[in-house]
Design a protein around this motif. Structure first.
Motif, PDB file in Angstrom:
ATOM      1  N   LEU A 163       0.830  -1.207   0.000  1.00 51.99           N
ATOM      2  CA  LEU A 163       0.000   0.000   0.000  1.00 51.99           C
ATOM      3  C   LEU A 163       0.864   1.256   0.000  1.00 51.99           C
ATOM      4  O   LEU A 163       0.546   2.247  -0.674  1.00 51.99           O
ATOM      5  N   ASP A 164       1.956   1.216   0.728  1.00 52.45           N
ATOM      6  CA  ASP A 164       2.844   2.364   0.798  1.00 52.45           C
ATOM      7  C   ASP A 164       3.471   2.669  -0.560  1.00 52.45           C
ATOM      8  O   ASP A 164       3.607   3.835  -0.947  1.00 52.45           O
ATOM      9  N   ILE A 165       3.835   1.630  -1.281  1.00 52.82           N
ATOM     10  CA  ILE A 165       4.421   1.810  -2.608  1.00 52.82           C
ATOM     11  C   ILE A 165       3.420   2.483  -3.546  1.00 52.82           C
ATOM     12  O   ILE A 165       3.748   3.452  -4.258  1.00 52.82           O
ATOM     13  N   PHE A 166       2.173   1.981  -3.540  1.00 51.38           N
ATOM     14  CA  PHE A 166       1.156   2.560  -4.420  1.00 51.38           C
ATOM     15  C   PHE A 166       0.811   3.983  -4.007  1.00 51.38           C
ATOM     16  O   PHE A 166       0.641   4.863  -4.854  1.00 51.38           O
ATOM     17  N   ALA A 167       0.718   4.220  -2.702  1.00 51.71           N
ATOM     18  CA  ALA A 167       0.375   5.554  -2.221  1.00 51.71           C
ATOM     19  C   ALA A 167       1.455   6.566  -2.593  1.00 51.71           C
ATOM     20  O   ALA A 167       1.154   7.678  -3.041  1.00 51.71           O
ATOM     21  N   SER A 168       2.703   6.183  -2.406  1.00 55.06           N
ATOM     22  CA  SER A 168       3.793   7.102  -2.746  1.00 55.06           C
ATOM     23  C   SER A 168       3.874   7.329  -4.249  1.00 55.06           C
ATOM     24  O   SER A 168       4.206   8.426  -4.700  1.00 55.06           O
ATOM     25  N   ALA A 169       3.531   6.296  -5.038  1.00 51.51           N
ATOM     26  CA  ALA A 169       3.536   6.465  -6.498  1.00 51.51           C
ATOM     27  C   ALA A 169       2.435   7.417  -6.946  1.00 51.51           C
ATOM     28  O   ALA A 169       2.619   8.218  -7.867  1.00 51.51           O
ATOM     29  N   LEU A 170       1.273   7.357  -6.275  1.00 55.61           N
ATOM     30  CA  LEU A 170       0.155   8.220  -6.643  1.00 55.61           C
ATOM     31  C   LEU A 170       0.456   9.698  -6.420  1.00 55.61           C
ATOM     32  O   LEU A 170      -0.003  10.562  -7.169  1.00 55.61           O
ATOM     33  N   ILE A 171       1.236   9.981  -5.368  1.00 52.44           N
ATOM     34  CA  ILE A 171       1.546  11.386  -5.077  1.00 52.44           C
ATOM     35  C   ILE A 171       2.870  11.813  -5.685  1.00 52.44           C
ATOM     36  O   ILE A 171       3.337  12.934  -5.473  1.00 52.44           O
ATOM     37  N   GLY A 172       3.480  10.904  -6.460  1.00 48.20           N
ATOM     38  CA  GLY A 172       4.727  11.240  -7.138  1.00 48.20           C
ATOM     39  C   GLY A 172       5.935  11.290  -6.232  1.00 48.20           C
ATOM     40  O   GLY A 172       6.946  11.923  -6.578  1.00 48.20           O
ATOM     41  N   GLY A 173       5.887  10.636  -5.081  1.00 47.91           N
ATOM     42  CA  GLY A 173       7.014  10.651  -4.151  1.00 47.91           C
ATOM     43  C   GLY A 173       8.031   9.565  -4.452  1.00 47.91           C
ATOM     44  O   GLY A 173       7.874   8.764  -5.381  1.00 47.91           O
ATOM     45  N   GLU A 174       9.090   9.554  -3.659  1.00 48.17           N
ATOM     46  CA  GLU A 174      10.116   8.528  -3.793  1.00 48.17           C
ATOM     47  C   GLU A 174       9.563   7.175  -3.342  1.00 48.17           C
ATOM     48  O   GLU A 174       8.821   7.112  -2.375  1.00 48.17           O
ATOM     49  N   PRO A 175       9.907   6.097  -4.029  1.00 45.70           N
ATOM     50  CA  PRO A 175       9.422   4.781  -3.609  1.00 45.70           C
ATOM     51  C   PRO A 175      10.032   4.366  -2.282  1.00 45.70           C
ATOM     52  O   PRO A 175      11.093   4.840  -1.884  1.00 45.70           O
ATOM     53  N   SER A 176       9.350   3.476  -1.604  1.00 42.34           N
ATOM     54  CA  SER A 176       9.808   2.982  -0.315  1.00 42.34           C
ATOM     55  C   SER A 176      11.123   2.234  -0.478  1.00 42.34           C
ATOM     56  O   SER A 176      11.303   1.487  -1.440  1.00 42.34           O
ATOM     57  N   PRO A 179      10.693   1.696   6.972  1.00 39.72           N
ATOM     58  CA  PRO A 179      10.691   1.449   5.532  1.00 39.72           C
ATOM     59  C   PRO A 179       9.555   2.124   4.773  1.00 39.72           C
ATOM     60  O   PRO A 179       9.572   2.153   3.547  1.00 39.72           O
ATOM     61  N   PHE A 180       8.544   2.650   5.491  1.00 35.05           N
ATOM     62  CA  PHE A 180       7.370   3.190   4.821  1.00 35.05           C
ATOM     63  C   PHE A 180       7.509   4.695   4.624  1.00 35.05           C
ATOM     64  O   PHE A 180       7.991   5.416   5.499  1.00 35.05           O
ATOM     65  N   VAL A 181       7.068   5.151   3.471  1.00 28.88           N
ATOM     66  CA  VAL A 181       7.119   6.579   3.136  1.00 28.88           C
ATOM     67  C   VAL A 181       5.828   7.274   3.553  1.00 28.88           C
ATOM     68  O   VAL A 181       5.851   8.371   4.123  1.00 28.88           O
ATOM     69  N   ILE A 182       4.692   6.650   3.295  1.00 26.46           N
ATOM     70  CA  ILE A 182       3.380   7.240   3.582  1.00 26.46           C
ATOM     71  C   ILE A 182       2.752   6.643   4.832  1.00 26.46           C
ATOM     72  O   ILE A 182       2.276   7.364   5.710  1.00 26.46           O
ATOM     73  N   MET A 183       2.757   5.339   4.926  1.00 23.26           N
ATOM     74  CA  MET A 183       2.114   4.652   6.039  1.00 23.26           C
ATOM     75  C   MET A 183       2.925   4.836   7.320  1.00 23.26           C
ATOM     76  O   MET A 183       4.144   5.021   7.269  1.00 23.26           O
ATOM     77  N   PRO A 184       2.270   4.792   8.488  1.00 21.01           N
ATOM     78  CA  PRO A 184       3.003   4.947   9.756  1.00 21.01           C
ATOM     79  C   PRO A 184       3.956   3.782  10.002  1.00 21.01           C
ATOM     80  O   PRO A 184       3.629   2.625   9.735  1.00 21.01           O
TER      81      PRO A 184
END
Length: 505
Positions: free
Chosen positions: A273-286, A298-303
């Motif tokens: 989920l974190d990978i998809f969420a970060s991809a949707l907002i154009g951020g760096e991948p986990s 390891p997560f960019v978006i998720m806690p």
């Protein structure tokens, strides 16, 4: 060949415990044991992971160095990081190994794998693992069917007899302890074996709450505590001045939340989920997508959980099993097996830096239960199928494709014909979905995606298996809570109501 179900798993009266097992049942168990040993010997030439060199190096460490250097030596990157009892076990094997090929005990031989070394190490895994499990089956008064589920489980075969580890030996020691702990006469012996098991593999610590509870409920507490403490302290006493070093080796929290190959648990799903969420907002991948070890966050978006947070989640997830063990009367041995299995499953689903192989700790205790209690069939089947598929990436050499598929399909057919009760359409759909997942991961992925996405097949298998394993955890929790509720209702009715039995319909 017809396997006979073991309805005598229940805790017996003293005079029943003394009854002899029918000779035909024992003979059938011997046939299963010999078949298991013969089958596993066929895998001697198979692929060996780095764990083979790890254990070869541990043989050299314990045979070449004084005891005070066992946990400080860094000649090889494969440093000794199992508890002291396993170190003693390797030390004992060294006395035999020197007569087989003394060069395997030379510390600087990195790596070393002569034919004699391969045969010796493979054979010790088979003999110690199978004999420990056989002894546990005898102690549980279980059947040849239960023995077959344990010895021939494809996940255990893949991990121990091909990939290479000694899980069967450690888990066999644990199962022996679980057989004796609920029996007041044998509880001190069970406590001693539990101390030994804990010092063979540190991940067995998650059985401590359930074991402690059953001792408080049904065992002579003082005798059990003295027995456990005496054995445990005796094992650790030679290392008493190195306790801090051992703790760091045994519990390396710095390795991060995720293992390099995601274990199929809740963190694998959150990582996706974190990978998809970060991809949707154009951020760096986990960073977890790289399959690297050491990312505590390891997560960019998720806690991101901390080790303490992960431990708290695990303990909370265990609580239904502990309440079930405390509130329900009757077959204490079977309930202990269920509670320990659920505890290990909780640790697998929510634990910190979990290895995919740790699922064996949740699966194998249920081998004594699932064949005789309908409501646990679906939990056991899903854990077996998901757990085995999740270990396929461990065997990535082309020569191992046919053996691992034959083991998987053979065991699936065995379960389908002998444990087909309460089979649902959802289960069938889920198992069918494993086929395209495996085909894509093994045969298609490298042909359709460019270089740089090597981790995708493992992540895909992990996440798909995680769905099944998280479902199994939820199903296990549901069964435990319903059993607790039934027990409470019976108590509220003054004992007039009938409890719901976890037995065949």
């Amino acid at each position: 060949m017809q396997f006979v179900a073991a309805d005598d798993m229940a805790e017996r009266e003293d005079e029943q415990d003394g009854e002899k097992e029918p000779s035909n049942m024992f003979n059938l168990k011997i046939v299963v044991l010999l078949f298991s040993v013969s089958l596993k010997m066929l895998f001697f030439p198979a692929y060996r992971s780095t764990d083979f060199e790890v254990h070869r190096n541990w043989l050299a460490i314990t045979s070449s160095l004084p005891l005070e250097q066992w946990y400080t030596d860094e000649t090889s990157v494969w440093t000794l990081d199992y508890p002291p009892m396993f170190a003693y076990f390797e030390f004992g094997l060294g006395f035999i190994a020197k007569w087989v090929d003394d060069e395997m005990l030379i510390l600087d031989n990195i790596p070393y794998a002569s034919l004699e070394t391969i045969v010796f190490q493979r054979l010790t895994v088979i003999l110690f693992g199978d004999l420990a499990i056989f002894a546990a089956v005898q102690a549980h008064h279980a059947s040849a069917y239960d023995l077959a589920l344990l010895l021939l489980h494809p996940a255990l075969l893949i991990v121990d007899n091909i990939h290479f580890q000694y899980n069967g030996f450690a888990i066999g020691a644990l199962l022996l302890a679980l057989a004796w702990l609920p029996d007041r006469r044998l509880a001190p012996l069970g406590a001693a074996f539990f101390a030994i098991a804990l010092n063979l593999k540190q991940t067995l610590l998650f059985a401590v709450p359930a074991v402690t509870l059953v001792v408080l409920i049904s065992a002579p507490i003082l005798q059990a505590v003295v027995s456990f403490s005496g054995v445990f302290l005796g094992i650790w006493l030679p290392f008493i001045k190195q306790t801090d070093v051992l703790i760091k080796r045994l519990f390396p929290f710095g390795r991060g939340l995720l293992h390099s190959y995601w274990a199929p648990n809740v963190w694998a799903l959150i990582a996706s989920l974190d990978i998809f969420a970060s991809a949707l907002i154009g951020g760096e991948p986990s960073p977890s997508t790289r399959g690297l070890i050491g990312f505590a966050e390891p997560f960019v978006i998720m806690p991101n959980p901390s080790p303490l947070g992960s431990l708290c989640m695990t303990i909370l997830a265990m609580l239904p099993a502990l309440f079930y063990l405390a509130l329900n009367k009757g077959d204490r041995r079977t309930k202990l097996l269920i509670a320990v299995s659920h505890s290990f499953l909780s640790a697998f689903v929510f634990g910190w830096h979990v290895h995919e192989k740790a699922l064996l700790l949740a699966i194998l205790p249920l081998c004594f239960v699932a064949g005789h209690h309908d409501r646990w069939c679906s939990v056991f089947r899903v854990l077996c199928m998901s757990g085995t598929l999740s270990m396929f990436p461990l065997l990535y050499e082309p020569a191992e494709l046919l053996p691992k598929y034959m083991l998987f399909l053979g065991f699936a057919a065995f379960l389908a014909t002998t444990m087909n009760r309460n089979w649902t359409l959802i289960e069938s759909v889920y198992y069918t979905g494993m086929i395209p997942i495996e085909i894509y991961s093994t045969f298609v992925h490298t042909k359709v995606l460019p270089v740089g996405y090597e981790f995708v097949p493992q992540a895909l298998i992990s996440c798909y298996c995680a769905v099944g394993i998280v479902f199994a955890y939820c199903r296990s929790t549901s069964i435990l809570l319903s059993s607790i509720s039934a027990s409470k209702s019976q108590s509220d009715d003054g004992g007039q109501g009938q409890p719901k039995e976890l037995k065949r319909d």
